[in-house]
Design an enzyme around this catalytic site. Structure first.
Site, PDB file in Angstrom:
ATOM      1  CE  LYS A 279      -3.868  -1.926   2.677  1.00 29.89           C
ATOM      2  NZ  LYS A 279      -4.929  -1.742   1.668  1.00 29.89           N
ATOM      3  NE  ARG A 353     -10.781  -9.922  -1.938  1.00 26.96           N
ATOM      4  CZ  ARG A 353     -11.150  -9.011  -2.830  1.00 26.96           C
ATOM      5  NH1 ARG A 353     -11.491  -9.387  -4.038  1.00 26.96           N
ATOM      6  NH2 ARG A 353     -11.186  -7.736  -2.514  1.00 26.96           N
TER       7      ARG A 353
HETATM    8  N1  BES Z   1      -7.991  -3.847   4.496  1.00 30.27           N
HETATM    9  C1  BES Z   1      -8.173  -3.468   3.137  1.00 30.27           C
HETATM   10  C2  BES Z   1      -9.483  -2.716   2.897  1.00 30.27           C
HETATM   11  C3  BES Z   1      -9.585  -1.316   3.446  1.00 30.27           C
HETATM   12  C4  BES Z   1      -9.271  -0.240   2.647  1.00 30.27           C
HETATM   13  C5  BES Z   1     -10.058  -1.082   4.709  1.00 30.27           C
HETATM   14  C6  BES Z   1      -9.405   1.051   3.129  1.00 30.27           C
HETATM   15  C7  BES Z   1     -10.195   0.198   5.207  1.00 30.27           C
HETATM   16  C8  BES Z   1      -9.879   1.271   4.412  1.00 30.27           C
HETATM   17  C9  BES Z   1      -8.183  -4.704   2.251  1.00 30.27           C
HETATM   18  O1  BES Z   1      -7.384  -5.742   2.671  1.00 30.27           O
HETATM   19  C10 BES Z   1      -7.661  -4.296   0.908  1.00 30.27           C
HETATM   20  O2  BES Z   1      -6.522  -3.908   0.841  1.00 30.27           O
HETATM   21  N2  BES Z   1      -8.509  -4.370  -0.120  1.00 30.27           N
HETATM   22  C11 BES Z   1      -8.110  -3.993  -1.430  1.00 30.27           C
HETATM   23  C12 BES Z   1      -8.640  -5.038  -2.369  1.00 30.27           C
HETATM   24  C13 BES Z   1      -8.139  -4.888  -3.784  1.00 30.27           C
HETATM   25  C14 BES Z   1      -6.661  -5.147  -3.859  1.00 30.27           C
HETATM   26  C15 BES Z   1      -8.908  -5.850  -4.653  1.00 30.27           C
HETATM   27  C16 BES Z   1      -8.705  -2.629  -1.735  1.00 30.27           C
HETATM   28  O3  BES Z   1      -9.837  -2.356  -1.318  1.00 30.27           O
HETATM   29  O4  BES Z   1      -8.009  -1.818  -2.331  1.00 30.27           O
HETATM   30 MN    MN Z   2      -5.374  -5.542   1.993  1.00 26.93          MN
END
Ligand code: BES
Ligand code: MN
Ligand code: ZN
Length: 484
Positions: A279, A353
């Protein structure tokens, strides 16, 4: 370190406002019923309320607060706090809770440790609902975020709440207090940073939160997880020096029917760097809350047991830290979950997931017939619903409707999104059963579709709390940080 929250003493009484030996008397005000109150308290605080309304200082709008001095003659309290709620027909369960938390926050700010709530404004709630909501709200409002500050001895807590009512609602106030404590217990865990709350530590602390009569706890370590072939959870954990855990809590009271078992499954990523699909650093610190779903289901099971509900229930929390270590998952890797399904991991940041896939499978394995998972799953749900509303998915519709009704009663906002089969094409992988990251369009829906593949044929619902688990700004009715 001082305590992150205090549980105030709770009393119910039939006494009148002026008889209450407290620091502050709180009187809820519906905008369209303010005149009744000025008449009812005509000989005491009524005129002060009337003149504040006349000056426009107070209108009884939602979460407005007016503090006036209590009459020196005949009253034992020193202050009266009026808290607004808008028109009576609009005072829902959620609005009512906001009024109570706002009043309690105001009492804390004004250092009024012993407070009383006058049960004069029903809104749209029953007497029992009001008693439960006030008790819950005053406990939730008595939370403090500064536990890691070395100089923080000025935290001020409410010490007593008196619920003044003509109804017999003592059991309801006790229930409200227990629910408030469960919510605060979850918030304590969610606020903890990743270095303090590793998967192993979370397992211990969550088990401690759920250590109430009727709940049995098991913690599966990395060996037990491997023996169950939970390749999705193990895959996510590979990049971290901290081993994964699965917390299993069961509640099986003798008076419960045996044919239905509620399975609560919560995402327990103690920190989400994204892994190799790392990230951006801006805001990454927030990803310490990526175990909020796990903490919530543990707190929910605690409440279920404390209320001795006549149902069988379990909470399953797969826990891991998503890190880009030397052994980390690489984009393109293929994992096999405990259910036997294979997944091409095209993005290591779609880790929630993965661990929930094994978690949902395991809940069914342990006998769950009705599933609800709770997860900070997608950034896309924040785009769709903001930080206001939790995304709701599930099948069949009557099961989803049960959850909507329950959320309404609890003062929670949920909104259902679709699970049309057409979305499934996005999950197709050329080389495995499915992809974990199907791209930007409908990101929250495809994440839910992924989970559905592990949920079996029975009733299942998914709550995406990525927007609602954490409050960025403080509001009168909602402190900053973990919402619980
Ligand atoms: N923990 C994150 C989701 C999240 C994002 C929670 C912002 C709170 C605030 C999750 O694990 C994630 O990174 N999801 C990705 C999925 C994508 C790579 C398909 C996302 O939402 O960007
Ligand atoms: Mn994630
Ligand atoms: Zn995550």
């Amino acid at each position: 370190m001082h305590s992150p929250y205090a549980v105030p003493g709770l009393l119910t009484t039939r006494a009148e406002a002026h008889e209450l030996d407290v620091d502050a008397v709180v009187i809820p005000v519906a905008q369209d019923a303010a005149a009744d109150l000025t008449a009812r308290y005509a000989a005491s605080v009524g005129p002060a309320l009337a003149s504040a309304i006349e000056r426009g200082e107070f209108r009884g709008a939602p979460t407005e607060v007016l503090t006036v001095q209590a009459p020196s003659q005949g009253w034992r309290a020193s202050r009266v706090l009026f808290v607004g709620g808008g028109p009576r027909r609009d005072i829902s369960s959620e609005r009512f809770r906001r009024m109570a938390v706002t009043a309690a926050h105001a009492a804390r700010t004004q250092r009024l440790a012993r407070t009383a709530w006058i049960d004069a404004e029903p809104g749209t709630l029953s007497p029992v609902e009001r008693a439960e909501a006030v008790a819950e709200s005053f406990v939730v409002a008595n939370f403090d975020n500064g536990v890691h500050k070395s100089r923080h001895d000025d935290a001020f807590f409410l010490r007593q709440v008196v619920f003044a009512t003509a109804n017999d609602v003592e059991p309801a106030t006790r229930t409200g207090l227990q629910i408030g404590e469960a919510i605060n217990g979850a918030r304590v865990l969610i606020n903890e940073p990743g270095n303090y709350l590793t998967p192993a530590v979370m397992a211990e602390k969550a088990a401690a939160l759920a250590a109430v009569p009727g709940i049995t706890a098991e913690i599966l370590d990395e060996k037990a997880i491997a023996a169950l072939n939970m390749g999705l959870l193990l895959g996510v954990a590979r990049g971290s020096a901290e081993p994964p855990r699965v917390l299993v809590l069961t509640y099986e009271p003798a008076h419960a029917p045996t044919d239905k078992v509620l399975g609560l499954v919560g995402k327990g990523i103690t920190f989400d760097t994204g892994g190799i699909s790392i990230k951006p650093s801006d805001g990454m610190e927030r990803m310490k809350d990526d175990m909020a779903g796990g903490a919530s289901v543990v707190a929910a099971l605690r409440s279920i047991a404390q209320q001795q509900l006549p149902i069988r229930a379990m909470a399953i929390v797969p826990m891991a830290e998503n890190m880009p270590g030397g052994k980390a998952l690489k984009p393109g890797d293929i994992l096999t979950g405990a259910s036997g399904l294979t997944v091409e991991v095209n993005n290591t940041d779609a880790e929630g997931r993965l661990i929930l896939g094994d978690g949902l499978w395991y809940a069914r394995q342990r006998g769950a017939t009705h599933l609800i998972d709770v997860a900070t799953l997608t950034g896309a749900i924040v785009v769709a619903l903001g930080k206001i509303t939790t995304g709701l998915f599930g099948t069949p519709q009557p099961w989803v409707d049960h959850i909507r009704v329950a959320a309404d009663r609890a003062g929670e906002k949920l909104w259902q999104l679709p699970l049309f089969d057409d979305y499934k094409t996005q999950l197709k992988s050329d080389i495995a059963d499915m992809l974990n990251s199907p791209g930007r369009p409908a990101g929250s829906v495809t994440a839910a579709m992924f989970l559905k593949e592990f949920a079996g044929e029975g009733p299942w619902a998914h709550l995406d709390i990525a927007g609602t688990a954490w409050a960025e700004d403080g509001k009168p009715w909602q402190a900053k940080g973990a919402t619980g």
